[in-house]
Design a protein around this motif. Sequence first.
Motif, PDB file in Angstrom:
ATOM      1  N   LEU A  37       0.812  -1.219   0.000  1.00 50.93           N
ATOM      2  CA  LEU A  37       0.000   0.000   0.000  1.00 50.93           C
ATOM      3  C   LEU A  37       0.847   1.272   0.000  1.00 50.93           C
ATOM      4  CD1 LEU A  37      -2.725  -1.071   2.579  1.00 50.93           C
ATOM      5  CD2 LEU A  37      -3.074  -0.687   0.138  1.00 50.93           C
ATOM      6  N   GLY A  38       2.172   1.084   0.011  1.00 50.78           N
ATOM      7  CA  GLY A  38       3.068   2.227  -0.002  1.00 50.78           C
ATOM      8  C   GLY A  38       3.409   2.772   1.363  1.00 50.78           C
ATOM      9  N   GLN A  39       3.013   2.049   2.409  1.00 50.62           N
ATOM     10  CA  GLN A  39       3.308   2.490   3.770  1.00 50.62           C
ATOM     11  C   GLN A  39       4.533   1.747   4.287  1.00 50.62           C
ATOM     12  OE1 GLN A  39       3.366   4.530   5.860  1.00 50.62           O
ATOM     13  NE2 GLN A  39       2.108   4.270   7.667  1.00 50.62           N
ATOM     14  N   ASN A  40       5.556   2.483   4.717  1.00 50.54           N
ATOM     15  CA  ASN A  40       6.800   1.844   5.143  1.00 50.54           C
ATOM     16  C   ASN A  40       7.141   2.098   6.609  1.00 50.54           C
ATOM     17  OD1 ASN A  40       9.169   0.283   4.438  1.00 50.54           O
ATOM     18  ND2 ASN A  40      10.356   2.168   4.715  1.00 50.54           N
ATOM     19  N   LYS A  41       6.316   2.886   7.305  1.00 51.82           N
ATOM     20  CA  LYS A  41       6.620   3.179   8.702  1.00 51.82           C
ATOM     21  C   LYS A  41       5.498   2.710   9.625  1.00 51.82           C
ATOM     22  CE  LYS A  41       9.720   7.085   7.936  1.00 51.82           C
ATOM     23  NZ  LYS A  41      10.023   8.512   8.273  1.00 51.82           N
ATOM     24  N   PHE A  42       5.866   2.420  10.862  1.00 50.56           N
ATOM     25  CA  PHE A  42       4.883   1.975  11.849  1.00 50.56           C
ATOM     26  C   PHE A  42       5.326   2.399  13.245  1.00 50.56           C
ATOM     27  CE2 PHE A  42       8.133  -1.274  11.708  1.00 50.56           C
ATOM     28  CZ  PHE A  42       8.266  -1.697  13.014  1.00 50.56           C
ATOM     29  N   ARG A  43       4.369   2.493  14.137  1.00 49.22           N
ATOM     30  CA  ARG A  43       4.673   2.798  15.525  1.00 49.22           C
ATOM     31  C   ARG A  43       4.643   1.492  16.327  1.00 49.22           C
ATOM     32  NH1 ARG A  43       4.656   7.441  18.307  1.00 49.22           N
ATOM     33  NH2 ARG A  43       3.474   8.542  16.672  1.00 49.22           N
ATOM     34  N   TRP A  44       5.702   1.240  17.084  1.00 51.39           N
ATOM     35  CA  TRP A  44       5.788   0.017  17.888  1.00 51.39           C
ATOM     36  C   TRP A  44       4.792   0.112  19.040  1.00 51.39           C
ATOM     37  CZ3 TRP A  44       9.434  -4.063  17.246  1.00 51.39           C
ATOM     38  CH2 TRP A  44       9.365  -5.046  18.231  1.00 51.39           C
ATOM     39  N   HIS A  45       3.959  -0.922  19.151  1.00 46.36           N
ATOM     40  CA  HIS A  45       2.998  -0.979  20.255  1.00 46.36           C
ATOM     41  C   HIS A  45       3.276  -2.225  21.074  1.00 46.36           C
ATOM     42  CE1 HIS A  45      -0.720  -0.629  22.523  1.00 46.36           C
ATOM     43  NE2 HIS A  45      -0.994  -1.882  22.227  1.00 46.36           N
ATOM     44  N   HIS A  46       3.666  -2.036  22.314  1.00 52.29           N
ATOM     45  CA  HIS A  46       3.938  -3.171  23.202  1.00 52.29           C
ATOM     46  C   HIS A  46       2.639  -3.583  23.892  1.00 52.29           C
ATOM     47  CE1 HIS A  46       5.978  -5.898  25.862  1.00 52.29           C
ATOM     48  NE2 HIS A  46       5.574  -5.248  26.929  1.00 52.29           N
ATOM     49  N   SER A  47       2.212  -4.814  23.630  1.00 52.44           N
ATOM     50  CA  SER A  47       0.928  -5.272  24.157  1.00 52.44           C
ATOM     51  C   SER A  47       0.969  -5.527  25.652  1.00 52.44           C
ATOM     52  CB  SER A  47       0.499  -6.563  23.436  1.00 52.44           C
ATOM     53  OG  SER A  47       1.406  -7.620  23.718  1.00 52.44           O
ATOM     54  N   GLY A  48       2.158  -5.917  26.171  1.00 50.27           N
ATOM     55  CA  GLY A  48       2.266  -6.218  27.592  1.00 50.27           C
ATOM     56  C   GLY A  48       1.585  -7.515  27.965  1.00 50.27           C
ATOM     57  N   GLY A  49       1.335  -8.374  26.934  1.00 51.09           N
ATOM     58  CA  GLY A  49       0.614  -9.613  27.208  1.00 51.09           C
ATOM     59  C   GLY A  49       1.459 -10.735  27.767  1.00 51.09           C
ATOM     60  N   GLY A  50       2.786 -10.653  27.602  1.00 48.94           N
ATOM     61  CA  GLY A  50       3.644 -11.734  28.063  1.00 48.94           C
ATOM     62  C   GLY A  50       3.910 -11.666  29.553  1.00 48.94           C
ATOM     63  N   ALA A  51       4.155 -12.833  30.158  1.00 46.02           N
ATOM     64  CA  ALA A  51       4.442 -12.888  31.591  1.00 46.02           C
ATOM     65  C   ALA A  51       5.791 -12.245  31.894  1.00 46.02           C
ATOM     66  CB  ALA A  51       4.425 -14.346  32.070  1.00 46.02           C
ATOM     67  N   ARG A  52       6.733 -12.386  30.951  1.00 46.45           N
ATOM     68  CA  ARG A  52       8.061 -11.804  31.112  1.00 46.45           C
ATOM     69  C   ARG A  52       8.409 -10.971  29.881  1.00 46.45           C
ATOM     70  NH1 ARG A  52      11.486 -17.045  33.440  1.00 46.45           N
ATOM     71  NH2 ARG A  52      10.264 -17.316  35.375  1.00 46.45           N
ATOM     72  N   PRO A  53       7.891  -9.763  29.799  1.00 43.20           N
ATOM     73  CA  PRO A  53       8.142  -8.919  28.616  1.00 43.20           C
ATOM     74  C   PRO A  53       9.618  -8.588  28.458  1.00 43.20           C
ATOM     75  CG  PRO A  53       7.193  -7.628  30.383  1.00 43.20           C
ATOM     76  CD  PRO A  53       7.098  -9.066  30.806  1.00 43.20           C
ATOM     77  N   ARG A  54      10.086  -8.543  27.211  1.00 39.63           N
ATOM     78  CA  ARG A  54      11.465  -8.172  26.946  1.00 39.63           C
ATOM     79  C   ARG A  54      11.657  -6.679  27.187  1.00 39.63           C
ATOM     80  NH1 ARG A  54      12.541 -11.442  21.254  1.00 39.63           N
ATOM     81  NH2 ARG A  54      12.428 -13.557  22.123  1.00 39.63           N
ATOM     82  N   GLU A  55      12.781  -6.344  27.801  1.00 37.63           N
ATOM     83  CA  GLU A  55      13.062  -4.949  28.140  1.00 37.63           C
ATOM     84  C   GLU A  55      13.063  -4.066  26.892  1.00 37.63           C
ATOM     85  OE1 GLU A  55      16.621  -4.567  30.362  1.00 37.63           O
ATOM     86  OE2 GLU A  55      15.974  -5.887  31.988  1.00 37.63           O
ATOM     87  N   GLU A  56      13.667  -4.580  25.811  1.00 39.98           N
ATOM     88  CA  GLU A  56      13.762  -3.773  24.592  1.00 39.98           C
ATOM     89  C   GLU A  56      12.389  -3.510  23.982  1.00 39.98           C
ATOM     90  OE1 GLU A  56      15.087  -7.665  21.938  1.00 39.98           O
ATOM     91  OE2 GLU A  56      16.495  -6.035  22.298  1.00 39.98           O
ATOM     92  N   HIS A  57      11.473  -4.472  24.131  1.00 41.01           N
ATOM     93  CA  HIS A  57      10.122  -4.274  23.604  1.00 41.01           C
ATOM     94  C   HIS A  57       9.414  -3.153  24.360  1.00 41.01           C
ATOM     95  CE1 HIS A  57       9.615  -8.502  21.601  1.00 41.01           C
ATOM     96  NE2 HIS A  57      10.663  -7.820  21.157  1.00 41.01           N
ATOM     97  N   GLU A  58       9.614  -3.116  25.657  1.00 37.23           N
ATOM     98  CA  GLU A  58       9.020  -2.055  26.468  1.00 37.23           C
ATOM     99  C   GLU A  58       9.653  -0.698  26.137  1.00 37.23           C
ATOM    100  OE1 GLU A  58       7.572  -4.155  30.560  1.00 37.23           O
ATOM    101  OE2 GLU A  58       9.742  -3.886  30.364  1.00 37.23           O
ATOM    102  N   GLU A  59      10.956  -0.709  25.872  1.00 40.06           N
ATOM    103  CA  GLU A  59      11.672   0.529  25.534  1.00 40.06           C
ATOM    104  C   GLU A  59      11.211   1.085  24.189  1.00 40.06           C
ATOM    105  OE1 GLU A  59      15.772  -0.480  25.630  1.00 40.06           O
ATOM    106  OE2 GLU A  59      15.864  -0.711  27.811  1.00 40.06           O
ATOM    107  N   TRP A  60      10.871   0.184  23.258  1.00 44.29           N
ATOM    108  CA  TRP A  60      10.468   0.609  21.919  1.00 44.29           C
ATOM    109  C   TRP A  60       9.021   1.066  21.853  1.00 44.29           C
ATOM    110  CZ3 TRP A  60      12.785  -4.412  19.419  1.00 44.29           C
ATOM    111  CH2 TRP A  60      14.189  -4.318  19.433  1.00 44.29           C
ATOM    112  N   ASP A  61       8.250   0.822  22.904  1.00 44.31           N
ATOM    113  CA  ASP A  61       6.837   1.159  22.892  1.00 44.31           C
ATOM    114  C   ASP A  61       6.628   2.641  22.558  1.00 44.31           C
ATOM    115  OD1 ASP A  61       4.094   0.620  23.242  1.00 44.31           O
ATOM    116  OD2 ASP A  61       4.151   1.487  25.255  1.00 44.31           O
ATOM    117  N   GLY A  62       5.843   2.897  21.517  1.00 43.81           N
ATOM    118  CA  GLY A  62       5.547   4.272  21.111  1.00 43.81           C
ATOM    119  C   GLY A  62       6.502   4.845  20.084  1.00 43.81           C
ATOM    120  N   GLN A  63       7.627   4.169  19.833  1.00 44.09           N
ATOM    121  CA  GLN A  63       8.600   4.689  18.873  1.00 44.09           C
ATOM    122  C   GLN A  63       8.186   4.325  17.441  1.00 44.09           C
ATOM    123  OE1 GLN A  63      12.791   4.100  19.724  1.00 44.09           O
ATOM    124  NE2 GLN A  63      12.345   3.643  21.872  1.00 44.09           N
ATOM    125  N   ILE A  64       8.599   5.156  16.499  1.00 39.39           N
ATOM    126  CA  ILE A  64       8.288   4.931  15.084  1.00 39.39           C
ATOM    127  C   ILE A  64       9.493   4.291  14.391  1.00 39.39           C
ATOM    128  CG2 ILE A  64       7.747   6.028  12.875  1.00 39.39           C
ATOM    129  CD1 ILE A  64       6.196   8.135  14.404  1.00 39.39           C
TER     130      ILE A  64
END
Length: 245
Positions: free
Chosen positions: A206-233
């Motif tokens: 569709l020509g879209q190449n960017k996205f905003r990282w959304h951390h669901s927080g669904g895992g029992a042991r979330p990865r630190e980097e996933h939490e750090e990336w939350d909200g970043q494009i």
Amino acid sequence: VTIEGSVIKRETPPLMPNIGVAQKYAGQLRELLKKMVETTLRDISAVVKEGQEKQSVMKDESIENIARRVLSRLHRVFSQLFEKKAEPIAKNFVESVSKTSKAGIVNSLRSAGFVLGKPLPDVTLTNTIRSAAIANVSLIRSIPSDFFGKLQEALSDSITKGNGLKDLIPDIKEISGQTDRKVKNIALDQTRKVYNELNEKRFKALGQNKFRWHHSGGGARPREEHEEWDGQIFSFSDLPIVTGK
């Protein structure tokens, strides 16, 4: 971002994989696993009972060797069963993920005020869908080898310690629990993986190449980097490196 000549003026809602698809996939695998575990417990229990009744080494073959043969036979039987079921289960799973991916993107775009001028293109997804199905067929086929491989190791360890078949029944139950957790992880991990890969392909089409990282927080042991990336494009062409932290 301009797509099909229209402008999306606000961000679309986060796209989340359908947990129902993962649960159905896990259920199909756990059904096969249950049959494998129940049969193994039944046949090995019969061998253990025979050994207890005789209380000695048999004339022609030790009871431990009989257990080994039973495990080897069961390995062959269930490898054939899982191989037979693997392709249709994997194919149905990937197709289900693809449908939820497509519906999710369409609904997400509509909620942002954008209506597609034509259906989402699927031509570019052929290789991705095929590769995902092949990968999941391989994962499904690996389950019996993993299960019986661990049981053979447990039997050897028990014999080495001088316990004979004493520990084998508890070992079967423990290893079945480990395998059950592995099966559920396969279903959840693959649902997320395939869903995200298909979304990426569709957005690129569709020509879209960017996205905003959304951390669901669904895992029992979330990865630190996933939490750090939350909200970043991020860009699909320059994805962040996942280190596993």
